[in-house]
Motif scaffolding. Structure first.
Motif, short mmCIF file in Angstrom:
data_model
loop_
_atom_site.label_atom_id
_atom_site.label_comp_id
_atom_site.label_asym_id
_atom_site.label_seq_id
_atom_site.Cartn_x
_atom_site.Cartn_y
_atom_site.Cartn_z
N ARG A 62 0.81 -1.21 0.00
CA ARG A 62 0.00 0.00 0.00
C ARG A 62 0.84 1.27 0.00
N PHE A 63 2.14 1.14 0.39
CA PHE A 63 2.97 2.32 0.58
C PHE A 63 3.97 2.55 -0.55
N VAL A 64 3.89 1.75 -1.63
CA VAL A 64 4.84 1.89 -2.72
C VAL A 64 4.83 3.30 -3.30
N SER A 65 3.65 3.81 -3.64
CA SER A 65 3.56 5.14 -4.25
C SER A 65 4.01 6.23 -3.29
N LEU A 66 3.64 6.11 -2.02
CA LEU A 66 4.02 7.14 -1.05
C LEU A 66 5.53 7.22 -0.89
N LEU A 67 6.20 6.07 -0.75
CA LEU A 67 7.64 6.10 -0.55
C LEU A 67 8.37 6.60 -1.80
N ARG A 68 7.84 6.25 -2.97
CA ARG A 68 8.45 6.79 -4.18
C ARG A 68 8.32 8.32 -4.21
N TRP A 69 7.17 8.80 -3.83
CA TRP A 69 6.89 10.23 -3.82
C TRP A 69 7.78 10.94 -2.81
N LEU A 70 7.95 10.36 -1.63
CA LEU A 70 8.85 10.94 -0.64
C LEU A 70 10.28 11.03 -1.18
N GLY A 71 10.69 9.97 -1.89
CA GLY A 71 12.04 9.97 -2.44
C GLY A 71 12.21 10.97 -3.57
N GLU A 72 11.25 11.04 -4.46
CA GLU A 72 11.35 11.95 -5.60
C GLU A 72 11.41 13.41 -5.15
N ASN A 73 10.73 13.72 -4.03
CA ASN A 73 10.69 15.10 -3.56
C ASN A 73 11.69 15.38 -2.44
N HIS A 74 12.52 14.36 -2.12
CA HIS A 74 13.59 14.54 -1.13
C HIS A 74 13.05 15.10 0.18
N ILE A 75 11.98 14.48 0.67
CA ILE A 75 11.35 14.93 1.90
C ILE A 75 12.11 14.38 3.11
N ASN A 76 12.50 15.26 4.01
CA ASN A 76 13.17 14.83 5.23
C ASN A 76 12.15 14.19 6.17
N VAL A 78 10.46 -0.60 10.23
CA VAL A 78 9.95 0.77 10.39
C VAL A 78 8.42 0.72 10.53
N TYR A 79 7.92 1.28 11.63
CA TYR A 79 6.47 1.27 11.83
C TYR A 79 5.87 2.67 11.96
N LYS A 80 6.72 3.70 11.85
CA LYS A 80 6.21 5.06 11.89
C LYS A 80 7.10 5.96 11.03
N ILE A 81 6.49 6.85 10.26
CA ILE A 81 7.23 7.82 9.44
C ILE A 81 6.63 9.19 9.69
N ARG A 82 7.49 10.14 10.07
CA ARG A 82 7.01 11.50 10.29
C ARG A 82 7.87 12.48 9.51
N GLU A 83 7.24 13.53 9.02
CA GLU A 83 7.98 14.54 8.27
C GLU A 83 8.66 15.51 9.23
N ILE A 84 9.88 15.91 8.90
CA ILE A 84 10.60 16.91 9.67
C ILE A 84 11.09 17.98 8.71
N ALA A 85 11.34 19.14 9.23
CA ALA A 85 11.78 20.25 8.38
C ALA A 85 13.17 20.69 8.81
N PHE A 86 14.15 20.46 7.95
CA PHE A 86 15.48 21.02 8.16
C PHE A 86 16.20 21.03 6.82
N GLY A 87 17.23 21.83 6.74
CA GLY A 87 18.05 21.89 5.54
C GLY A 87 17.39 22.60 4.38
N GLY A 88 16.30 23.34 4.65
CA GLY A 88 15.67 24.10 3.59
C GLY A 88 14.88 23.27 2.60
N ALA A 89 14.65 22.01 2.90
CA ALA A 89 13.92 21.16 1.97
C ALA A 89 12.45 21.55 1.94
N ASP A 148 -0.60 21.41 6.35
CA ASP A 148 0.01 20.83 7.55
C ASP A 148 -0.61 19.47 7.84
N GLY A 149 0.23 18.55 8.29
CA GLY A 149 -0.27 17.23 8.66
C GLY A 149 -0.59 16.31 7.50
#
Length: 495
Positions: free
Chosen positions: A82-96, A110-121, A128-129
């Motif tokens: 179920r998470f194939v598209s989401l992880l590809r999208w996170l990778g393509e957009n270089h989301i921290n 890995v059982y939890k993934i949260r977005e963080i903001a650093f490095g100007g990404a 939000d959220g």
């Protein structure tokens, strides 16, 4: 198990290498034992909370950890389909992101993934959220088949609402094949319309509004988990006194769901005099099924367009009541309580609302004129109420299992009034039981007053009147107790 390539098509010199396989899961809460993905930890054990980015589609399908001694990469070994598209999208957009996981024998689970903001990404979405909302939606979805996951790989939290074009686009990219095929294709066409400057502003506005409505509904499959029969019976006994035959029919429906894990082919049609508890039964069934419910009052619907919505060619176009019910519920599995079905044939010139109901009741899909898309209805369970079955057309009747409710006997009404209606009002008004007492002859006086009325609504109103009067006397006249005998009841309930 097939593997999927995240490679960038434009990188012809050195295509990315896929390192993982997918697995099917229906878990709604990820844990170390049932994770979202597994990373290689043979060379290094990773921290419980680890930060970094997914590197796909560059070089390999890996996660690049931000460690104290520098950046370290680990191959992705397995992913929940179920998470194939989401992880590809996170990778393509270089989301921290920050991962939460445990080091286990088969890898870093890995059982939890949260977005963080650093490095100007840049963030995944302007909303939000969004990431937590997206993960919750995917966890609520069913496992993809291997074929669907394969196609998905080849294609390019909270109470959040998707309204902006950016958030809708992000959602569609991340949801992938977890959306029904027809809705996914419909959404692409409407997104193109919402972005196009070759159509009018009005058309773009309608397309964006329709997308927002559709994407905010959780489109579930029609698989139902088993229902505890003991709990179901407890709810029925709590809501209804007597009516053993009616309860038996409902329990038969519950047992059928437990065997097939799907809703019955026919809804319930409850026929009986006003006030016999038809709506109460419907609400009890929705509670047993643990589904949201919505009501359609057919006495107030005289134009089919109220149900089907209006065409987008009109500036004031809007979805119909049925589509709005899906939007309000937030999911596609719900109970439709259709009140006064015997009034459904009272159309006034523009068609018959009863004809529209047939398409909803057939569970083959419902088309809303505004949405311009067939809405899956396999998770809809209709429960209709009516006073006169002779006013219901044969085609409508054939879509229901009919349950006729008899009126209550005097003895049943006496028990309902004294053991259910009165205690309920006493509690709601904050009275003590000994502050409002009705004698046996007072109870008989109530029964004599309503002996020729059907149902129990008049009795419930009488209980309300008696308790309110007792409260008034206690608060104003400063009495400690009010005892209602026949004389007081007759005086209070006099016409």
């Amino acid at each position: 198990m097939p593997v999927f390539d995240f490679s960038d098509a434009s990188d012809t010199k050195k295509p990315a290498e896929c390192t993982y396989t997918v697995f099917q899961s229906n878990e709604s809460v990820p844990t170390p034992e049932c994770p979202i993905l597994i990373l290689d930890n043979r060379k290094r054990k990773w921290e419980h909370h680890s930060c970094g980015i997914f590197t796909n589609p560059c070089k390999r399908t890996t996660f690049e950890f931000e460690e104290a001694d520098g950046k370290m990469a680990a191959d992705i070994l397995e992913i929940d389909s179920r998470f194939v598209s989401l992880l590809r999208w996170l990778g393509e957009n270089h989301i921290n992101v920050r991962l939460s996981g445990d080091n286990r024998e088969n890898g870093y689970a890995v059982y939890k993934i949260r977005e963080i903001a650093f490095g100007g990404a840049t963030k995944l979405s302007a909303e939000d959220g969004f990431l937590q909302f997206m993960i919750e939606r995917l966890l609520a979805s069913s496992a993809l088949s291997e074929e669907a996951a394969d196609e998905d790989a080849e294609e390019m939290g909270d109470h959040m609402k998707l309204t902006s074009i950016q958030s809708i686009t992000d959602f569609m990219n991340c949801a992938g094949r977890t959306l029904p095929d027809n809705i996914r294709l419909w959404a692409r066409r409407n997104l193109a319309g919402a972005r196009s400057h070759e159509v009018s502003q009005e058309e773009r506005r309608h397309a964006q509004r329709a997308l927002s409505i559709m994407m905010n509904v959780q489109w579930k499959n029609n698989y139902f988990e088993a229902i505890d029969p003991v709990e179901a019976r407890r709810i029925l006994d709590e809501e209804l006194y007597g009516m053993e035959r009616v309860k038996q029919r409902i329990m038969e429906t519950i047992i059928q769901i437990n065997r097939t894990h799907t809703l019955p082919a026919y809804g319930l049609l409850l026929i009986g005099p006003a006030g016999t508890g038809k709506s109460q039964i419907a609400y009890a069934v929705a509670r047993i099924l643990k589904l949201p419910w919505t009501t359609l009052d057919m006495s107030s619907i005289n134009d089919p367009e109220q149900l089907t919505g209006s065409s987008r060619i009109y500036s004031n176009a809007k979805p119909g009541i049925i589509m709005e019910a899906f939007a309000a519920a937030g999911e596609s599995n719900l109970v439709f309580i259709i009140n006064e079905l015997d009034k459904a044939a009272s159309g006034k010139g523009n068609g018959n609302p009863a004809d529209v109901l047939l398409t909803l009741l057939d569970n083959l899909g419902f088309t809303d004129n505004y949405m311009e898309c067939m809405i899956p209805t396999s998770g809809v369970y209709p429960i209709a109420t009516a006073n006169d079955k002779d006013q219901i057309s044969a085609p409508l009747m054939s879509r229901f299992a009919v349950i006729e409710l008899p009126d209550y006997t005097v003895e049943e009404k006496k028990i309902i009034f004294s053991q259910f209606a009165m205690p309920k009002v006493v509690k709601r008004l904050g009275l003590r039981q000994d502050e409002c007492v009705i004698t046996e002859d007072g109870l008989d006086a109530v029964m004599d007053k309503f002996i020729n009325t059907s149902g129990i609504r008049d009795l419930e109103q009488a209980a309300e009147h008696i308790c309110a009067n007792a409260l008034y006397q206690i608060e104003v006249d400063r009495v400690s107790q009010v005892i209602f005998d026949r004389e007081m009841v007759n005086a209070l309930l006099a016409d």
